[in-house]
Design a protein around this motif. Structure first.
Motif, PDB file in Angstrom:
ATOM      1  N   ARG A  48      48.597 -13.230  -5.580  1.00 31.03           N
ATOM      2  CA  ARG A  48      49.201 -13.687  -4.327  1.00 31.03           C
ATOM      3  C   ARG A  48      48.796 -12.820  -3.151  1.00 31.03           C
ATOM      4  O   ARG A  48      48.729 -13.293  -2.026  1.00 31.03           O
ATOM      5  CB  ARG A  48      50.728 -13.732  -4.470  1.00 31.03           C
ATOM      6  CG  ARG A  48      51.215 -14.824  -5.415  1.00 31.03           C
ATOM      7  CD  ARG A  48      52.698 -14.667  -5.720  1.00 31.03           C
ATOM      8  NE  ARG A  48      53.478 -14.691  -4.503  1.00 31.03           N
ATOM      9  CZ  ARG A  48      53.939 -15.808  -3.937  1.00 31.03           C
ATOM     10  NH1 ARG A  48      53.719 -16.956  -4.511  1.00 31.03           N
ATOM     11  NH2 ARG A  48      54.629 -15.757  -2.827  1.00 31.03           N
ATOM     12  N   ALA A  51      45.514 -14.062  -2.165  1.00 30.29           N
ATOM     13  CA  ALA A  51      45.664 -15.330  -1.447  1.00 30.29           C
ATOM     14  C   ALA A  51      46.252 -15.120  -0.061  1.00 30.29           C
ATOM     15  O   ALA A  51      46.107 -15.973   0.804  1.00 30.29           O
ATOM     16  CB  ALA A  51      46.552 -16.276  -2.247  1.00 30.29           C
ATOM     17  N   GLY A  52      46.938 -13.992   0.131  1.00 27.67           N
ATOM     18  CA  GLY A  52      47.558 -13.716   1.422  1.00 27.67           C
ATOM     19  C   GLY A  52      49.013 -14.125   1.485  1.00 27.67           C
ATOM     20  O   GLY A  52      49.631 -14.088   2.540  1.00 27.67           O
ATOM     21  N   LEU A  53      49.585 -14.516   0.341  1.00 24.60           N
ATOM     22  CA  LEU A  53      50.992 -14.916   0.333  1.00 24.60           C
ATOM     23  C   LEU A  53      51.912 -13.706   0.254  1.00 24.60           C
ATOM     24  O   LEU A  53      53.088 -13.797   0.551  1.00 24.60           O
ATOM     25  CB  LEU A  53      51.265 -15.862  -0.843  1.00 24.60           C
ATOM     26  CG  LEU A  53      50.562 -17.211  -0.735  1.00 24.60           C
ATOM     27  CD1 LEU A  53      50.672 -17.988  -2.029  1.00 24.60           C
ATOM     28  CD2 LEU A  53      51.152 -18.023   0.406  1.00 24.60           C
ATOM     29  N   PRO A  73      46.900 -16.760   5.082  1.00 22.13           N
ATOM     30  CA  PRO A  73      46.352 -17.385   3.874  1.00 22.13           C
ATOM     31  C   PRO A  73      45.383 -18.528   4.179  1.00 22.13           C
ATOM     32  O   PRO A  73      44.341 -18.654   3.540  1.00 22.13           O
ATOM     33  CB  PRO A  73      47.588 -17.924   3.158  1.00 22.13           C
ATOM     34  CG  PRO A  73      48.758 -17.273   3.746  1.00 22.13           C
ATOM     35  CD  PRO A  73      48.377 -16.705   5.059  1.00 22.13           C
ATOM     36  N   GLY A  74      45.731 -19.353   5.151  1.00 22.12           N
ATOM     37  CA  GLY A  74      44.916 -20.527   5.442  1.00 22.12           C
ATOM     38  C   GLY A  74      43.549 -20.205   5.994  1.00 22.12           C
ATOM     39  O   GLY A  74      42.646 -21.040   5.988  1.00 22.12           O
ATOM     40  N   VAL A  78      40.402 -19.558   0.722  1.00 22.18           N
ATOM     41  CA  VAL A  78      40.780 -19.356  -0.671  1.00 22.18           C
ATOM     42  C   VAL A  78      41.619 -20.552  -1.084  1.00 22.18           C
ATOM     43  O   VAL A  78      42.518 -20.950  -0.357  1.00 22.18           O
ATOM     44  CB  VAL A  78      41.607 -18.059  -0.789  1.00 22.18           C
ATOM     45  CG1 VAL A  78      42.382 -18.036  -2.078  1.00 22.18           C
ATOM     46  CG2 VAL A  78      40.707 -16.846  -0.685  1.00 22.18           C
ATOM     47  N   MET A  80      44.141 -22.310  -3.979  1.00 22.55           N
ATOM     48  CA  MET A  80      45.010 -21.806  -5.037  1.00 22.55           C
ATOM     49  C   MET A  80      45.714 -22.958  -5.737  1.00 22.55           C
ATOM     50  O   MET A  80      46.137 -23.918  -5.108  1.00 22.55           O
ATOM     51  CB  MET A  80      46.038 -20.847  -4.428  1.00 22.55           C
ATOM     52  CG  MET A  80      46.940 -20.206  -5.446  1.00 22.55           C
ATOM     53  SD  MET A  80      47.737 -18.739  -4.773  1.00 22.55           S
ATOM     54  CE  MET A  80      48.896 -18.352  -6.057  1.00 22.55           C
ATOM     55  N   PHE A  82      49.005 -23.537  -8.038  1.00 19.10           N
ATOM     56  CA  PHE A  82      50.214 -22.835  -8.413  1.00 19.10           C
ATOM     57  C   PHE A  82      50.613 -23.185  -9.842  1.00 19.10           C
ATOM     58  O   PHE A  82      50.198 -24.196 -10.396  1.00 19.10           O
ATOM     59  CB  PHE A  82      51.351 -23.187  -7.455  1.00 19.10           C
ATOM     60  CG  PHE A  82      51.155 -22.568  -6.105  1.00 19.10           C
ATOM     61  CD1 PHE A  82      51.835 -21.415  -5.756  1.00 19.10           C
ATOM     62  CD2 PHE A  82      50.273 -23.121  -5.198  1.00 19.10           C
ATOM     63  CE1 PHE A  82      51.638 -20.826  -4.528  1.00 19.10           C
ATOM     64  CE2 PHE A  82      50.067 -22.536  -3.964  1.00 19.10           C
ATOM     65  CZ  PHE A  82      50.750 -21.386  -3.632  1.00 19.10           C
ATOM     66  N   ALA A 148      42.559 -28.368  -4.818  1.00 15.53           N
ATOM     67  CA  ALA A 148      41.985 -27.055  -4.529  1.00 15.53           C
ATOM     68  C   ALA A 148      40.478 -27.164  -4.312  1.00 15.53           C
ATOM     69  O   ALA A 148      39.914 -26.508  -3.431  1.00 15.53           O
ATOM     70  CB  ALA A 148      42.299 -26.093  -5.663  1.00 15.53           C
ATOM     71  N   MET A 151      39.341 -28.490  -0.951  1.00 16.43           N
ATOM     72  CA  MET A 151      39.402 -27.550   0.161  1.00 16.43           C
ATOM     73  C   MET A 151      38.044 -26.938   0.443  1.00 16.43           C
ATOM     74  O   MET A 151      37.784 -26.471   1.532  1.00 16.43           O
ATOM     75  CB  MET A 151      40.410 -26.454  -0.158  1.00 16.43           C
ATOM     76  CG  MET A 151      40.764 -25.636   1.049  1.00 16.43           C
ATOM     77  SD  MET A 151      41.814 -24.278   0.604  1.00 16.43           S
ATOM     78  CE  MET A 151      41.765 -23.377   2.143  1.00 16.43           C
TER      79      MET A 151
ATOM     80  N   ARG B 170      50.384 -23.641   3.061  1.00 15.72           N
ATOM     81  CA  ARG B 170      49.880 -22.506   3.854  1.00 15.72           C
ATOM     82  C   ARG B 170      48.486 -22.097   3.404  1.00 15.72           C
ATOM     83  O   ARG B 170      47.621 -21.790   4.218  1.00 15.72           O
ATOM     84  CB  ARG B 170      50.825 -21.314   3.725  1.00 15.72           C
ATOM     85  CG  ARG B 170      51.969 -21.353   4.709  1.00 15.72           C
ATOM     86  CD  ARG B 170      52.913 -20.208   4.428  1.00 15.72           C
ATOM     87  NE  ARG B 170      52.314 -18.908   4.727  1.00 15.72           N
ATOM     88  CZ  ARG B 170      52.748 -17.762   4.190  1.00 15.72           C
ATOM     89  NH1 ARG B 170      53.745 -17.765   3.345  1.00 15.72           N
ATOM     90  NH2 ARG B 170      52.161 -16.631   4.502  1.00 15.72           N
ATOM     91  N   GLY B 173      45.831 -23.941   4.788  1.00 20.28           N
ATOM     92  CA  GLY B 173      45.576 -23.719   6.207  1.00 20.28           C
ATOM     93  C   GLY B 173      46.573 -24.365   7.142  1.00 20.28           C
ATOM     94  O   GLY B 173      46.344 -24.415   8.353  1.00 20.28           O
TER      95      GLY B 173
END
Lengths: 358, 273
Positions: A48, A51-53, A73-74, A78, A80, A82, A148, A151, B170, B173
């Protein structure tokens, strides 16, 4: 495409728990990488944080040569998946898959197009207009993967990708995931507490415990030459035999017998050590070995796990092929295969070279 | 079946029938009295006529008061739902020390804040703010009274929405606003619908606050006007009251039917440990 470089990373929760503790890690471009460890070891927090969470308390996360430590995160490019897949229940499968494009403001037609393209390879073609609630667990997982992939990020992060599937489906999904990763060539990091999953899928594994990496290596290295007793204990579907032993005259004295010290190790007489050997590398038979009385026999299918009671109350497990199970109460000698005996020092660290020749 | 059981069963149904009649009579009255040439307080088969409807529509305040009710309700409901949704989301997602205690205290106080105990202070406050006779001001006070309970119910609802939905958005993005409009609001929609209906019905039936704060007859809502529907002699105006009651009950029933059809009443409130 992008590699991941984690430098001196720590993530501390507000309640003071150091979930990730000064960790260094380099994941190559296109690598399939596993973070393995018992629950609470910080593997999910590390994922996480990548991911930047979660906010890194110190250290840096570099993705594709770009320092993204403080980046949203956005904006990290990356993707992800869950553990619960987090498919939006009010959107159809197509809308779910197209969601990363919707965020970027692409047209509805383009979203649909990408959803159709992506879903084709994941055998979701006929399901695009269903809602996630109408899908099976395996289908939901593939939708989450498709989203994912849609993206189009360089890095794919998977949090316990197989844990929500039932046992049979898990094996299928595992094979599928491995093929998918190879086809896409995405740098993929996944978290798991299941050592078999990590061994089966990953190119490299980081075994974690309390926020630190205890061993980093290929599945073969981690399995054959665990760097310490923690890893030795954790890896393997049947637990490794870890026995108290003493060095005497170039031998290891363990459970009433003497076994040859592995080459390249010389220790003074009387040094206490831990001898480690996997049940799979012990053969029942005659010759030099650990002798004991059979106490339990557990059927594993194609083989059986036999536990023998040896002098000094040591319990030693070994696997025997089917049809060769001994009687309970019989005396059995377990002989280690050449080169499979591991010796750990008092601190639990492996003695001798950590690398294996493949 | 033994005689004793038979007697028991008959007794049971008699009790049930009496209980049902107790609730059914007012409903039947509401259906028949508006169209009876001589409506009374009793229940009888009507002598059909539409004269009462005509009289009611010609009443100087009757229809206007229903419009006033609608204005006050829509404003109060909109304020309640908007602020409750935002507050519930924040309270569900952000960790504040003493959050649960604060919610319980709020809920406890809410019944006091707009209850009879606070009548005088509320009147004085609104008087000093110059909000007496203001429908907006009244709606504000009604909304204030409903907010704690609405926040409490909605927070519990938002708690049941997995965080991973938002985190997932999030990672793809989405901006905080996009997370809210694309994910949180649609997922929380049944909960918000519940709050909308609950708030509307509460505000629609509120008598005390508009009675207190709106002194001008032309601005009073239906609930208050109903009390003044009497003839010169002071006895109830039974030509207007039945029709007015019927009209007054329609919005709530319509709202219930609409929302129930769209979402079904999934009530997610309650107390979690």
């Amino acid at each position: 495409m992008a590699g991941i470089d984690v430098q001196g990373l720590s993530t501390v929760y507000p309640n003071g728990v150091r979930a990730v503790d000064g960790l260094d890690l380099e994941i190559a471009d296109g690598e399939f990488f596993a973070l393995l460890g018992p629950s609470g070891c910080g593997k999910t927090t590390l994922l996480r944080t990548i991911a930047g969470l979660e906010q890194a308390s110190s250290g840096a996360v570099v993705i594709g040569g770009e320092d993204v430590t403080g980046v949203d995160p956005g904006k990290r490019k990356v993707a992800m998946v869950f553990q619960d897949y987090a498919l939006f229940p009010h959107m159809t499968v197509a809308e779910n898959i197209g969601y990363p494009l919707r965020v970027r403001g692409e047209s509805k037609a383009r979203q649909r197009e990408v959803a159709e393209e992506t879903s084709g390879g994941l055998s979701l073609a006929g399901l695009l207009d269903r809602r996630p609630g109408q899908l099976s667990g395996g289908q939901q997982q593939r939708v989450a993967l498709a989203r994912a992939i849609a993206m189009d990020a360089g890095v794919l992060l998977l949090d316990e990708p197989l844990s929500n599937l039932d046992a049979r489906l898990r094996l299928e999904a595992r094979t599928f995931l491995k093929r998918l990763q190879r086809e896409l060539g995405l740098t993929t990091v996944f978290v798991t507490h299941d050592q078999a999953e990590a061994l089966a899928l990953a190119d490299r594994i980081a075994v974690m415990e309390s926020g630190k990496i205890r061993q980093l290596g290929s599945p073969r290295e981690v399995f054959q030459r665990p760097a310490n007793t923690f890893v030795a204990n954790f890896i393997g579907s049947t637990p490794m035999n870890l026995l108290d032993a003493v060095v005497r005259e170039g031998f290891v004295e363990v459970a009433g017998t003497r076994l040859t010290l592995p080459s390249g190790i010389s220790l003074a007489d009387g040094t206490p050590v831990t001898a480690g050997i996997r049940p799979e590398y012990l053969n029942a038979g005659s010759g030099d070995g650990i002798t004991g009385v059979v106490s339990t026999v557990e059927n594993l299918g194609v083989s059986s796990l036999v536990t023998i009671e040896c002098p000094g109350d040591a319990l030693v497990g070994l696997t025997v092929p089917e049809q060769h199970e001994p009687e309970i109460g019989a005396t059995l000698t377990a002989t280690p295969e050449a080169g499979r005996l591991l010796v750990f020092d008092e601190a639990g660290l492996l003695l001798g070279a950590a690398k294996v020749a493949i | 079946m033994s005689p004793l059981m038979m007697v028991r069963r008959i007794g049971f149904y008699v009790v049930i029938a009496v209980l049902m009649a107790f609730f059914a009579v007012p409903m039947l009255w509401l259906a028949s009295a508006p169209f009876d040439s001589k409506p009374g307080l009793g229940l009888r088969w009507p002598d059909w006529t539409l004269d009462n409807v005509k009289t009611t529509f010609e009443h100087p305040y009757a229809l206007a008061s229903l419009w006033n009710s609608l204005v006050i309700c829509v404003v109060a409901t909109a304020i309640t739902a908007t602020f409750a949704a935002l507050a519930a989301y924040a309270l569900s997602r952000v960790r504040i020390p003493g959050r649960d205690l604060m919610l319980y205290v709020l809920l406890l106080l809410s019944s006091v804040v707009t209850g009879t105990a606070a009548m005088v202070p509320i009147f004085v406050m609104m008087f000093q703010l110059g909000l007496i006779n203001s429908q907006f001001g009244t709606a504000l006070v009604i909304a204030g009274g409903m907010l704690p309970a609405a926040i409490f119910i909605l927070k519990d609802f938002v708690d049941s929405v997995p965080r991973s939905y938002e985190e997932s958005a999030r990672v793809f993005g989405a901006s905080p606003f996009q997370v809210l409009t694309h994910v949180v609001l649609p997922v929380a929609r049944p909960g918000i619908a519940t709050i909308l209906v609950w708030a509307f019905v509460n505000a629609w039936g509120n008598f005390l606050l508009p009675f207190l704060l709106i002194r001008e007859v032309g601005k009073q809502p239906g609930a208050v006007l109903l009390r003044t529907l009497q003839d010169e002699g002071g006895s109830a105006n039974l030509t207007v009251i039945p029709v007015f009651s019927l009209l007054y009950s329609i919005p709530v029933v319509v709202l219930y039917v609409l929302v129930n059809k769209r979402y079904g009443f999934r009530f997610h409130g309650g107390i979690k440990s």
